[in-house]
Design an enzyme around this catalytic site. Structure first.
Site, mmCIF file in Angstrom:
data_model
loop_
_atom_site.group_PDB
_atom_site.id
_atom_site.type_symbol
_atom_site.label_atom_id
_atom_site.label_comp_id
_atom_site.label_asym_id
_atom_site.label_seq_id
_atom_site.Cartn_x
_atom_site.Cartn_y
_atom_site.Cartn_z
ATOM 1 N N LYS A 41 0.825 -1.194 0.000
ATOM 2 C CA LYS A 41 0.000 0.000 0.000
ATOM 3 C C LYS A 41 0.863 1.248 0.000
ATOM 4 O O LYS A 41 0.423 2.333 -0.365
ATOM 5 C CB LYS A 41 -0.882 0.028 1.263
ATOM 6 C CG LYS A 41 -1.737 -1.175 1.444
ATOM 7 C CD LYS A 41 -2.427 -1.132 2.822
ATOM 8 C CE LYS A 41 -3.114 -2.432 3.098
ATOM 9 N NZ LYS A 41 -3.540 -2.528 4.514
ATOM 10 N N GLY A 42 2.119 1.078 0.410
ATOM 11 C CA GLY A 42 2.972 2.234 0.675
ATOM 12 C C GLY A 42 3.229 3.151 -0.514
ATOM 13 O O GLY A 42 3.424 4.344 -0.340
ATOM 14 N N GLU A 97 7.730 2.623 -5.789
ATOM 15 C CA GLU A 97 7.780 2.045 -4.439
ATOM 16 C C GLU A 97 8.009 3.162 -3.415
ATOM 17 O O GLU A 97 8.562 4.216 -3.734
ATOM 18 C CB GLU A 97 8.927 1.001 -4.431
ATOM 19 C CG GLU A 97 9.285 0.389 -3.110
ATOM 20 C CD GLU A 97 8.188 -0.456 -2.487
ATOM 21 O OE1 GLU A 97 7.091 0.079 -2.282
ATOM 22 O OE2 GLU A 97 8.444 -1.630 -2.159
ATOM 23 N N ASP A 101 14.587 -0.804 1.506
ATOM 24 C CA ASP A 101 15.202 -0.983 2.813
ATOM 25 C C ASP A 101 16.241 -2.114 2.687
ATOM 26 O O ASP A 101 17.330 -1.895 2.187
ATOM 27 C CB ASP A 101 14.067 -1.303 3.790
ATOM 28 C CG ASP A 101 14.501 -1.360 5.236
ATOM 29 O OD1 ASP A 101 15.481 -0.700 5.584
ATOM 30 O OD2 ASP A 101 13.837 -2.068 6.023
ATOM 31 N N LYS A 129 17.136 3.523 2.044
ATOM 32 C CA LYS A 129 17.948 3.391 3.262
ATOM 33 C C LYS A 129 19.128 2.478 2.935
ATOM 34 O O LYS A 129 19.083 1.267 3.201
ATOM 35 C CB LYS A 129 17.128 2.679 4.342
ATOM 36 C CG LYS A 129 16.272 3.561 5.205
ATOM 37 C CD LYS A 129 15.807 2.728 6.399
ATOM 38 C CE LYS A 129 14.360 2.940 6.683
ATOM 39 N NZ LYS A 129 13.843 2.062 7.756
ATOM 40 N N ARG A 163 -0.013 6.604 7.459
ATOM 41 C CA ARG A 163 0.205 6.650 6.004
ATOM 42 C C ARG A 163 -0.204 7.998 5.430
ATOM 43 O O ARG A 163 0.337 8.437 4.415
ATOM 44 C CB ARG A 163 -0.626 5.566 5.305
ATOM 45 C CG ARG A 163 -0.157 4.153 5.558
ATOM 46 C CD ARG A 163 -0.885 3.199 4.617
ATOM 47 N NE ARG A 163 -0.771 1.811 5.038
ATOM 48 C CZ ARG A 163 0.237 1.003 4.754
ATOM 49 N NH1 ARG A 163 1.247 1.448 4.056
ATOM 50 N NH2 ARG A 163 0.246 -0.254 5.172
HETATM 51 P P1 IMP Z 1 12.583 -4.253 2.009
HETATM 52 O O1 IMP Z 1 13.270 -4.509 3.330
HETATM 53 O O2 IMP Z 1 13.453 -3.423 1.091
HETATM 54 O O3 IMP Z 1 12.103 -5.510 1.399
HETATM 55 O O4 IMP Z 1 11.329 -3.359 2.342
HETATM 56 C C1 IMP Z 1 10.078 -3.918 2.485
HETATM 57 C C2 IMP Z 1 9.020 -2.936 2.826
HETATM 58 O O5 IMP Z 1 9.160 -2.632 4.215
HETATM 59 C C3 IMP Z 1 9.013 -1.580 2.154
HETATM 60 O O6 IMP Z 1 8.433 -1.590 0.885
HETATM 61 C C4 IMP Z 1 8.148 -0.813 3.125
HETATM 62 O O7 IMP Z 1 6.797 -1.035 2.870
HETATM 63 C C5 IMP Z 1 8.559 -1.408 4.468
HETATM 64 N N1 IMP Z 1 9.520 -0.528 5.150
HETATM 65 C C6 IMP Z 1 10.860 -0.571 5.138
HETATM 66 N N2 IMP Z 1 11.388 0.422 5.880
HETATM 67 C C7 IMP Z 1 10.338 1.121 6.361
HETATM 68 C C8 IMP Z 1 10.205 2.288 7.195
HETATM 69 O O8 IMP Z 1 11.178 2.926 7.646
HETATM 70 N N3 IMP Z 1 8.936 2.689 7.479
HETATM 71 C C9 IMP Z 1 7.831 2.055 7.002
HETATM 72 N N4 IMP Z 1 7.899 0.971 6.222
HETATM 73 C C10 IMP Z 1 9.142 0.511 5.901
HETATM 74 MG MG MG Z 2 6.403 -0.984 0.391
#
Ligand code: IMP
Ligand code: MG
Length: 180
Positions: A41-42, A97, A101, A129, A163
């Site tokens: 949803k982000g 996206e 992270d 990040k 959100r």
């Molecule tokens: P990934 O670790 O790159 O797979 O990130 C997965 C998902 O975690 C991202 O698309 C976000 O939806 C969520 N996410 C990662 N870091 C944050 C944050 O600092 N705040 C809120 N959601 C996060």
């Molecule tokens: Mg996301």
């Protein structure tokens, strides 16, 4: 319990940056049509604002992916909760996206989508990040690089809250609460 939110990137700055990204994307895709794929949803707030700033024709589709795991850490195991409605074959796909992270989600997702033979595939993320990266994922278009802090707003949530904040904020006091 209500958390405290500290402003990290003010609304005006986010809006200004999205406008710049829209202009750059419009230039890069001149003469083409872009198929935007929003990661729910982000990514939804970012995609709406970005799409408004793109001047070449766009179409849109939505995909919902989640990683098993809760709180503020992802487990690395990705599941598709809602797949795309339309084929992406021969389309210029731009994935939109909220944040990269660990990179686990996009690494998996981009691999799945590449097998569906798009004409091209790029990634646009509002936030990055880099300190937390586990998988090699690089954005073609990036809003802001941020430090390793848990952020909310502009589509990003903490336990499904915040959100709708029009800025990017840091949730304060999480370390003490959860040891993240
Ligand atoms: P990934 O670790 O790159 O797979 O990130 C997965 C998902 O975690 C991202 O698309 C976000 O939806 C969520 N996410 C990662 N870091 C944050 C944050 O600092 N705040 C809120 N959601 C996060
Ligand atoms: Mg996301």
């Amino acid at each position: 319990m209500a958390e405290k939110i500290r402003v990290l990137i003010p609304e005006e700055e986010v809006d200004r940056r999205i406008k710049e990204l829209g202009e750059k994307i419009s230039e890069d895709y001149a003469g083409k049509q872009i198929h935007l794929i929003c990661i729910l949803k982000g990514g939804v707030f970012f995609m709406c604002e970005l799409a408004k700033r793109i001047t070449v024709p766009v179409s849109m589709d939505f995909m919902c992916v989640g990683s098993y795991g809760d709180g503020t850490k992802s487990s690395g195991v990705v599941r598709i909760a809602k797949d795309l409605d339309e084929s992406i074959e021969n389309k210029e796909v731009l994935i939109v996206e909220d944040i990269v992270d660990s990179g686990n989600t996009l690494y998996y997702l981009m691999d799945v989508l590449k097998k569906r033979n798009p004409a091209g595939m790029r990634l646009c993320t509002l936030l990055d990040k880099p300190d937390r990266r586990v998988k090699d994922v690089k954005a073609d278009y990036l809003g802001f690089e941020i430090p390793d802090e848990f952020v909310v707003g502009y589509g990003l949530d903490y336990a499904q809250k915040y959100r709708n904040l029009p800025f990017i904020g840091v949730v304060e006091g999480l370390e003490e609460q959860e040891g993240v």
